[in-house]
Design a protein around this motif. Structure first.
Motif, mmCIF file in Angstrom:
data_model
loop_
_atom_site.group_PDB
_atom_site.id
_atom_site.type_symbol
_atom_site.label_atom_id
_atom_site.label_comp_id
_atom_site.label_asym_id
_atom_site.label_seq_id
_atom_site.Cartn_x
_atom_site.Cartn_y
_atom_site.Cartn_z
ATOM 1 N N UNK A 74 7.412 10.136 13.468
ATOM 2 C CA UNK A 74 8.569 9.364 13.914
ATOM 3 C C UNK A 74 9.119 9.989 15.197
ATOM 4 N N UNK A 75 8.948 9.277 16.314
ATOM 5 C CA UNK A 75 9.436 9.737 17.614
ATOM 6 C C UNK A 75 8.917 11.130 17.961
ATOM 7 N N UNK A 76 7.641 11.366 17.698
ATOM 8 C CA UNK A 76 7.015 12.637 18.032
ATOM 9 C C UNK A 76 7.185 13.721 16.990
ATOM 10 N N UNK A 118 2.002 8.013 21.844
ATOM 11 C CA UNK A 118 2.675 7.159 20.874
ATOM 12 C C UNK A 118 2.591 7.803 19.495
ATOM 13 N N UNK A 119 3.458 7.374 18.597
ATOM 14 C CA UNK A 119 3.411 7.908 17.230
ATOM 15 C C UNK A 119 2.076 7.615 16.569
ATOM 16 N N UNK A 120 1.496 6.457 16.861
ATOM 17 C CA UNK A 120 0.189 6.103 16.297
ATOM 18 C C UNK A 120 -0.890 7.057 16.780
ATOM 19 N N UNK A 153 -1.484 20.935 13.227
ATOM 20 C CA UNK A 153 -0.928 19.770 13.930
ATOM 21 C C UNK A 153 0.140 20.111 14.965
ATOM 22 N N UNK A 154 0.703 21.304 14.908
ATOM 23 C CA UNK A 154 1.856 21.583 15.772
ATOM 24 C C UNK A 154 1.500 21.720 17.247
ATOM 25 N N UNK A 155 0.226 21.978 17.566
ATOM 26 C CA UNK A 155 -0.174 22.127 18.964
ATOM 27 C C UNK A 155 -0.750 20.848 19.563
ATOM 28 N N UNK A 156 -0.730 19.756 18.814
ATOM 29 C CA UNK A 156 -1.300 18.504 19.308
ATOM 30 C C UNK A 156 -0.428 17.914 20.428
ATOM 31 N N UNK A 157 -1.042 17.275 21.416
ATOM 32 C CA UNK A 157 -0.275 16.648 22.501
ATOM 33 C C UNK A 157 0.707 15.605 21.958
#
Length: 217
Positions: free
Chosen positions: A106-108, A78-80, A129-133
């Protein structure tokens, strides 16, 4: 001059060579040396690695990347959840100044904003942050704030080019106006063009790099 067919074959071979990429998921079209990538992958990392793989091939003038990131239901976030992970990732990265970066998801898609002193801090925030699931894309709107003489910027960039084993500094002209750097001249590959842009961007005081280098083979 390389043919589009030979370039396409090499791009496909390079994608196959990458251990994290399933080349059967990626479509490759080449026209006049411009490579268009399409398809769907299950992580932002694979999207980025596919683009870098194509850029590394001799004869490629530009890469148009239209790869979509789609996570399976078990790995979707989820975005959260993504926002929470991003906050922690920035918190634990020593290259990112604390309490300087704002995060919106927002939407990933992660949107980074705020103000830092150096380009390496801006780049470090994006990489953190770019490699986060769950991440589909990262928009880096962080701005830079520092005061450096434009003449000093030009001198530091030229010396950095001369030190680099991957950049032919003799073919590159560096023009500076305030915090903006313009690169003109000729290089021998798209990767060298990207390396030159990245090197210039790392110089203290640089906010924007206009990369007008021409790729010639």
């Amino acid at each position: 001059m390389r043919t589009d067919l030979s370039i396409k074959e090499d791009v496909l071979d390079e994608l196959q060579w990458q251990p994290n990429i399933d080349e059967t998921q990626i479509g490759v079209v080449v026209k006049d040396g411009i490579v268009t990538l399409s398809g769907t992958v299950n992580s932002y990392v694979k999207k980025r690695e596919a683009e870098n793989a194509a850029k590394s091939v001799l004869g490629v003038k530009a890469v148009a990347e239209d790869i979509q990131v789609q996570y399976s239901s078990g790995f979707d976030k989820s975005d959260t959840e993504i926002a929470s992970s991003a906050v922690n990732a920035l918190k634990w990265n020593i290259s990112v100044p604390q309490n300087k970066i704002d995060i919106k998801v927002d939407d990933g898609w992660i949107y980074l904003s705020g103000e830092v002193m150096w380009a390496f801090e801006k780049n470090a925030a994006k990489k953190a942050v770019e490699d986060l699931p769950g991440v589909k894309y990262v928009v880096n709107n962080i701005t830079l704030k520092n005061v450096v003489d434009s003449g000093d910027i030009k001198d530091k960039i030229k010396k950095a080019f001369e030190r680099s084993a991957d950049i032919d500094s003799k073919g590159i002209n560096v023009l500076t106006e305030g915090h903006t750097v313009k690169l003109t001249g000729k290089v021998h590959s798209l990767k060298e063009k990207d390396d030159a842009r990245r090197t210039a961007y790392y110089a203290p005081g640089v906010w924007t790099v206009d990369n007008e280098l021409e790729v010639v083979y």
